[in-house]
Every structure is written in C-alpha cells, then in structure tokens.
Design a protein around this motif. Structure first.
Motif, PDB file in Angstrom:
ATOM      1  N   GLU A 220      33.454  38.192  43.515  1.00  0.00           N
ATOM      2  CA  GLU A 220      32.968  39.064  42.871  1.00  0.00           C
ATOM      3  C   GLU A 220      33.553  39.558  41.574  1.00  0.00           C
ATOM      4  OE1 GLU A 220      30.292  41.343  44.612  1.00  0.00           O
ATOM      5  OE2 GLU A 220      29.044  39.525  45.724  1.00  0.00           O
ATOM      6  N   LYS A 221      33.159  39.591  40.206  1.00  0.00           N
ATOM      7  CA  LYS A 221      34.063  40.522  39.630  1.00  0.00           C
ATOM      8  C   LYS A 221      34.395  42.271  39.553  1.00  0.00           C
ATOM      9  CE  LYS A 221      34.149  36.484  36.034  1.00  0.00           C
ATOM     10  NZ  LYS A 221      33.947  35.785  34.952  1.00  0.00           N
ATOM     11  N   ILE A 225      34.532  41.880  34.690  1.00  0.00           N
ATOM     12  CA  ILE A 225      35.718  41.224  34.346  1.00  0.00           C
ATOM     13  C   ILE A 225      36.558  40.508  35.060  1.00  0.00           C
ATOM     14  CG2 ILE A 225      37.428  41.556  32.956  1.00  0.00           C
ATOM     15  CD1 ILE A 225      36.644  44.953  32.464  1.00  0.00           C
ATOM     16  N   VAL A 226      36.793  40.256  35.917  1.00  0.00           N
ATOM     17  CA  VAL A 226      38.171  39.849  36.426  1.00  0.00           C
ATOM     18  C   VAL A 226      37.802  39.762  37.975  1.00  0.00           C
ATOM     19  CG1 VAL A 226      40.305  41.113  36.468  1.00  0.00           C
ATOM     20  CG2 VAL A 226      40.404  38.986  37.019  1.00  0.00           C
ATOM     21  N   ALA A 227      37.925  39.093  38.840  1.00  0.00           N
ATOM     22  CA  ALA A 227      37.920  38.636  40.584  1.00  0.00           C
ATOM     23  C   ALA A 227      38.895  38.658  41.157  1.00  0.00           C
ATOM     24  CB  ALA A 227      37.350  37.669  40.773  1.00  0.00           C
ATOM     25  N   VAL A 254      32.694  40.889  52.998  1.00  0.00           N
ATOM     26  CA  VAL A 254      33.567  42.382  52.707  1.00  0.00           C
ATOM     27  C   VAL A 254      34.726  41.871  51.572  1.00  0.00           C
ATOM     28  CG1 VAL A 254      33.667  42.470  55.015  1.00  0.00           C
ATOM     29  CG2 VAL A 254      35.437  41.112  54.101  1.00  0.00           C
ATOM     30  N   GLY A 255      35.125  42.131  51.220  1.00  0.00           N
ATOM     31  CA  GLY A 255      35.952  42.449  49.968  1.00  0.00           C
ATOM     32  C   GLY A 255      37.960  41.740  50.326  1.00  0.00           C
ATOM     33  N   VAL A 270      36.427  44.245  44.656  1.00  0.00           N
ATOM     34  CA  VAL A 270      34.820  44.776  44.822  1.00  0.00           C
ATOM     35  C   VAL A 270      35.447  44.585  46.228  1.00  0.00           C
ATOM     36  CG1 VAL A 270      32.505  43.202  45.414  1.00  0.00           C
ATOM     37  CG2 VAL A 270      33.948  43.617  43.360  1.00  0.00           C
ATOM     38  N   SER A 271      34.595  45.373  47.358  1.00  0.00           N
ATOM     39  CA  SER A 271      34.288  45.441  48.772  1.00  0.00           C
ATOM     40  C   SER A 271      33.096  45.514  49.004  1.00  0.00           C
ATOM     41  CB  SER A 271      34.712  47.307  49.048  1.00  0.00           C
ATOM     42  OG  SER A 271      36.367  47.328  48.631  1.00  0.00           O
ATOM     43  N   GLY A 272      32.654  45.335  50.216  1.00  0.00           N
ATOM     44  CA  GLY A 272      31.343  45.009  50.818  1.00  0.00           C
ATOM     45  C   GLY A 272      31.020  46.544  52.068  1.00  0.00           C
TER      46      GLY A 272
END
Length: 322
Positions: A220-221, A225-227, A254-255, A270-272
C-alpha cells in the motif's frame, strides 16, 4: 525435492517440553558484544559510506547438545535502519546457539545512498571479518563461530542484499528474506547498478535454501505516492522464483515496518491493525526454524504444517511451501 521427501535429522535440542520451542528462547542467554566502527576497504565500492557499524550476538551458557563453534548468521537491516531495531531476531537466534553478526552502513539517506553491488561486497566483507575474528586469539569471537558457512538474514533492502549476496557467495547456504524488495530505489530505473535478485533466482545462481516473510499491507502506498514493498517486486516475486524447498509466511493486517521492534517513530510505511509483537515474534520464530533446518538439518515439518496451519486458521498468516 519437496519437504516431504527431505532426509533430515531431528536433534534432541528441540524437545524442551514445548510443541513449538522456536517460538520462545532457547537454552542459552544472548549477549551482545559492544559495537565497533569499522573502516571497510574502498575496494568494496563503498566510497563515501565505508564506515560500518558492526556487532555480534553470541550464546552464553553451557549446553551438552550444542557446543562451539556455533553456526553463523549475518543480518542486514533495511535502508537507513539500525541493526538494533531487529534485536528480537538476533537474541532469539543467539539463544538457540548461533553467532549473529549484525552490521549497517552509516551516513546513507534518501538523497545519497549506495547502489546494490557495493552493499553485496560489504556483506561479503563482513563475513570475511568474522572469519578473521574467529582466528584472532584476542577477539571475543575466537573459536566460538564457524564462519565457513553462513545463513543470511535481512529486511527490506537488506533482504534483497541477502539474496544477491547468496547469488555471489558460495559460503551462503541459507537465506531468510523479511519482506524483501527487489525494486530499484524509488524514482530510479532498473540499471546494472540495481540488479534484480529475482532474476538471479530464476537463473539458479545460488545453492542456498531460501525462506521469506511478507506483510499484507507492504504494497500500500504512503500518501498515495510510493509503497515500501511494492507488489511488483515484493516477497511473492522472490518466492515464485525460488526452487523447492522453500517456505513463505505472509503476516496479515500488518505493514512493512512492523517486523521491527521497536518500529521507527517516524514510520514512512503504511501500518495495519495487526500486532507489532506478534509480527516481530513470527519473524523470529521463522528465522530460527529455517536456521535449524539449513544449518543443523533439523526437521521443521511441524512448523511448516501444524504451527503455520494453526495461525492461518486464526486469520493471522498465510503460509506457502513447496
């Protein structure tokens, strides 16, 4: 050859009264040696980034089954991260009778960083350094580590570097890639300066046995912008390119950076909602299990089947093996 057909030998150390002992610490205490600032040779291509922070985690205590010299693992962290942020993995490995050499570059930043070949050369230089220390009577590593073979472990860019190193280093017999990323750096094109480890796997460039961990949300970005672990070059691409025997675990919700403990305070990924503790503990468990399989020929089938199936039934992971 599939896991079901492997000829393996189960060591007595795996009993300990637990169904899955590698999910906890082993019979040793883990001791971290003081950090050193080393000057890597410019022949590695490290120009401008030749200061390397180096340390090692060693087993402390006595065990009748596991005697020195101990097997060696080398851990390479993600881009701009410090090796200490993965101490839970190092300590778990050392508690099971491994010497874990940890290193990171100093001075890299998002605007100025090394290309991939110098990083591979540095990882190989760290292996040479451990070999020298193992023969140096004044070193704390003297005669306690067997550095003729090595398990390479790394996260993110460090996972990529670990695989690339295995493709260029005959002493590497195993790899654990923790959410490895095969892409060039953001906003850079694939060039000879940024070779693909996945392509090397398809070309059978390594004899090492490889395992992987991945994060469900790594692709996930951030801010659109960027992952941190784009799906076009994430752990699934490594797994698809890896010959049997291999194993992969995707941790759900989770990220990319949740494999670290502590996670960066300024987290660019990105965190989950998944647990940081569960994620970091899963990384440590898988790393020790794979190390035991690769370095000591231990049968880890109960982890690949029962342990993983139990967690998958709870919706915590997705496990694959071949």
């Amino acid at each position: 050859m599939s896991f079901n057909k492997l000829v393996v030998f189960l060591l007595p150390l795996v009993c300990f009264g637990q169904d899955f002992p590698y999910s906890g610490n082993g019979p040793f205490d883990a001791y971290r040696l003081p950090s050193q600032q080393l000057d890597a040779p410019e022949s590695t291509g490290c120009k401008g980034f030749c200061k390397v922070e180096f340390s090692a985690y060693i087993p402390k205590g006595n065990n009748p089954t596991i005697q020195p010299p101990y097997p060696l693992a080398i851990f390479t962290p993600g881009f701009t991260y410090n090796s200490y942020q993965y101490h839970h993995i190092h300590e778990r490995l050392a508690s099971w009778g491994y010497v874990v050499a940890v290193w990171n570059t100093t001075g890299e930043n998002p605007l100025s960083f090394l290309t991939f070949d110098p990083l591979v050369n540095l990882a190989r230089w760290v292996l040479d350094h451990v070999n020298e220390e193992a023969a140096n009577s004044s070193s704390p590593l003297y005669q306690i580590v067997k550095a003729t073979e090595v398990l390479l472990v790394g996260h993110s860019r460090g996972g990529l570097v670990s695989v690339l190193t295995a493709e260029n280093e005959t002493r590497a017999i195993g790899v654990v890639g923790i959410d490895p990323v095969d892409c060039p750096p953001p906003f850079h094109e694939r060039t000879p300066a940024y070779p693909s480890a996945v392509e090397g796997l398809y070309q059978n460039k390594t004899r090492a046995k490889l395992a992987y961990l991945g994060s469900e949300l790594g692709g996930e970005k951030t801010f659109g912008i960027v992952a941190c672990a784009p799906t076009s070059c994430n752990y699934q691409k490594f797994y698809a390119a890896t010959n049997s025997p291999t194993w992969s675990i995707e941790v759900m919700k989770v990220g990319h950076d949740q494999f670290m403990n502590p996670r960066p305070s300024l987290n660019p990924c990105v965190s989950g909602s998944g647990s940081d503790d569960f994620t970091s503990d899963t990384a440590a468990t898988v790393t020790v299990a794979w190390a035991e399989y690769v370095m000591r020929n231990v049968n880890i089938q109960q982890y690949i089947t029962t342990w993983a199936s139990n967690l998958q039934a709870k919706g915590l992971i997705i496990s694959q093996s071949k």
